[in-house]
Every structure is written in C-alpha cells, then in structure tokens.
Design a protein around this motif. Structure first.
Motif, PDB file in Angstrom:
ATOM      1  N   ALA A   7       0.871  -1.179   0.000  1.00  0.00           N
ATOM      2  CA  ALA A   7       0.000   0.000   0.000  1.00  0.00           C
ATOM      3  C   ALA A   7       0.905   1.224   0.000  1.00  0.00           C
ATOM      4  CB  ALA A   7      -0.909  -0.006   1.227  1.00  0.00           C
ATOM      5  N   PHE A  18      -4.700   0.352   4.835  1.00  0.00           N
ATOM      6  CA  PHE A  18      -5.356  -0.455   3.804  1.00  0.00           C
ATOM      7  C   PHE A  18      -6.675   0.155   3.333  1.00  0.00           C
ATOM      8  CE2 PHE A  18      -8.139  -3.726   2.159  1.00  0.00           C
ATOM      9  CZ  PHE A  18      -7.331  -4.318   1.211  1.00  0.00           C
ATOM     10  N   ALA A  21      -6.187   3.321   1.386  1.00  0.00           N
ATOM     11  CA  ALA A  21      -5.078   3.289   0.419  1.00  0.00           C
ATOM     12  C   ALA A  21      -5.506   3.856  -0.925  1.00  0.00           C
ATOM     13  CB  ALA A  21      -4.558   1.869   0.250  1.00  0.00           C
ATOM     14  N   PHE A  24      -1.702   0.750  -4.775  1.00  0.00           N
ATOM     15  CA  PHE A  24      -1.026  -0.509  -4.469  1.00  0.00           C
ATOM     16  C   PHE A  24      -0.060  -0.820  -5.597  1.00  0.00           C
ATOM     17  CE2 PHE A  24      -4.960  -1.012  -2.099  1.00  0.00           C
ATOM     18  CZ  PHE A  24      -4.514  -1.536  -0.893  1.00  0.00           C
ATOM     19  N   LYS A  57     -10.500  -3.198  -3.473  1.00  0.00           N
ATOM     20  CA  LYS A  57      -9.090  -3.382  -3.115  1.00  0.00           C
ATOM     21  C   LYS A  57      -8.769  -4.865  -2.929  1.00  0.00           C
ATOM     22  CE  LYS A  57      -8.920   1.224  -1.336  1.00  0.00           C
ATOM     23  NZ  LYS A  57      -9.065   2.129  -0.244  1.00  0.00           N
ATOM     24  N   VAL A  67       0.008  -8.622   1.598  1.00  0.00           N
ATOM     25  CA  VAL A  67      -0.050  -7.182   1.337  1.00  0.00           C
ATOM     26  C   VAL A  67       0.534  -6.472   2.553  1.00  0.00           C
ATOM     27  CG1 VAL A  67      -2.455  -6.968   2.145  1.00  0.00           C
ATOM     28  CG2 VAL A  67      -1.466  -5.202   0.668  1.00  0.00           C
ATOM     29  N   VAL A  69       1.019  -3.086   4.685  1.00  0.00           N
ATOM     30  CA  VAL A  69       0.267  -1.853   4.953  1.00  0.00           C
ATOM     31  C   VAL A  69       0.800  -1.197   6.214  1.00  0.00           C
ATOM     32  CG1 VAL A  69      -1.832  -2.740   3.862  1.00  0.00           C
ATOM     33  CG2 VAL A  69      -1.480  -3.074   6.302  1.00  0.00           C
ATOM     34  N   ILE A  72      -4.358  -1.522   9.361  1.00  0.00           N
ATOM     35  CA  ILE A  72      -5.464  -2.235   8.722  1.00  0.00           C
ATOM     36  C   ILE A  72      -6.502  -2.566   9.782  1.00  0.00           C
ATOM     37  CG2 ILE A  72      -4.303  -4.456   8.981  1.00  0.00           C
ATOM     38  CD1 ILE A  72      -5.546  -5.210   6.216  1.00  0.00           C
ATOM     39  N   PRO A  87      -2.167 -10.139   5.491  1.00  0.00           N
ATOM     40  CA  PRO A  87      -1.868  -8.725   5.726  1.00  0.00           C
ATOM     41  C   PRO A  87      -0.673  -8.587   6.665  1.00  0.00           C
ATOM     42  CG  PRO A  87      -3.821  -9.381   6.966  1.00  0.00           C
ATOM     43  CD  PRO A  87      -3.369 -10.584   6.193  1.00  0.00           C
ATOM     44  N   ARG A  89       1.513  -5.607   8.769  1.00  0.00           N
ATOM     45  CA  ARG A  89       1.681  -4.205   9.173  1.00  0.00           C
ATOM     46  C   ARG A  89       3.164  -3.885   9.213  1.00  0.00           C
ATOM     47  NH1 ARG A  89      -2.120  -5.605  13.574  1.00  0.00           N
ATOM     48  NH2 ARG A  89      -4.184  -5.152  12.758  1.00  0.00           N
TER      49      ARG A  89
END
Length: 139
Positions: A7, A18, A21, A24, A57, A67, A69, A72, A87, A89
């Motif tokens: 992101a 997220f 965002a 991406f 997304k 992903v 980020v 989130i 996900p 962080r």
C-alpha cells in the motif's frame, strides 16, 4: 514465486492504511529478483463508515500472497485472509526495495511463517498436478 502487494502512494515505501489506500504496487518475487507486475490507484476514501470501499481493493489483490500496509482494520483483515492474502503491518519508513530483498532472502533461507506457508502450498499444488498426470489424467 510469490506475489506481494504494498500500500503506497509513491511506489517506494509503504505509507498507506489499507482501507484508505490510494495505491497498491504488486510484485512477483523470486529469491533473487522482484518484478513490478501491477499498479492500482483508488480514489481517496474516508477512513470510517464505508465498508464497501474494501471490496475493490481485495479484488485487485486477488492472487497475492501478502499485502504490506501501515495499518489495517479487522474487517479488511478478515476479507483478505478469506482470500488467502496475508496482511502485514509495517512502518512508514520501510522502503519497498528493502522489503522485497527481505522476502527474497526468506524464500531462500526460510523462517518467515507466511512465506514458508505460501511456498509449501505452491509445492503441494504442483505435486498434486504431477500425481494426476502420472495417473494418466487428462483435462
């Protein structure tokens, strides 16, 4: 090969929540190389009160293994995990090239749980199709 998204507004560092965002970047990563394979831009969103903003997304990230980020929410985590997307962080100061290098190293050396799981799942899938071919299955 792993597909990993970040992101980011500037394609050089992870700097987006997220849900809000605006962009991406998706990379295909092998142990010694990462290739940019996709970029998406989204309109600016309010942080709260618009759960529908997540669907586009999550859909764009289909096929990704993870992903990265800055932050989130629980709803987004649930939707991503349901699609098999981990996900992660991270801090805003984390540069995407450095993260890609870390992913490549972990692919070689192991020890990062989500990467080990993604590689094991790919190997299992490859083994299953090889077994089907050995049995004479034709599609």
């Amino acid at each position: 090969m792993l597909r990993v998204a970040f992101a980011s507004t500037d394609r050089s560092r992870v700097n987006q929540h997220f849900g809000a965002a605006e962009g991406f970047a998706i990379y295909e990563v092998v142990p010694d190389k990462a290739t940019l394979v996709g970029v998406a831009d989204f309109p600016e969103e309010a942080m709260d009160g618009n759960e529908n903003k997540l669907a586009a997304k999550v859909e764009f990230l289909a096929g990704c293994h993870a992903v990265y980020v800055m932050a989130i929410g629980a709803s987004a985590i649930k939707q991503l995990m349901a699609k098999g997307i981990q996900p992660i962080r991270t801090d805003e100061v984390d540069a995407i090239p450095e993260l890609l290098a870390e992913i490549g190293r972990a692919m070689k050396e192991g020890g990062v749980q989500w990467i080990d799981r993604a590689i094991a799942a790919q190997t299992k899938s490859d083994d299953r199709f090889a077994a089907m071919e050995d049995e004479g299955w034709q599609g």
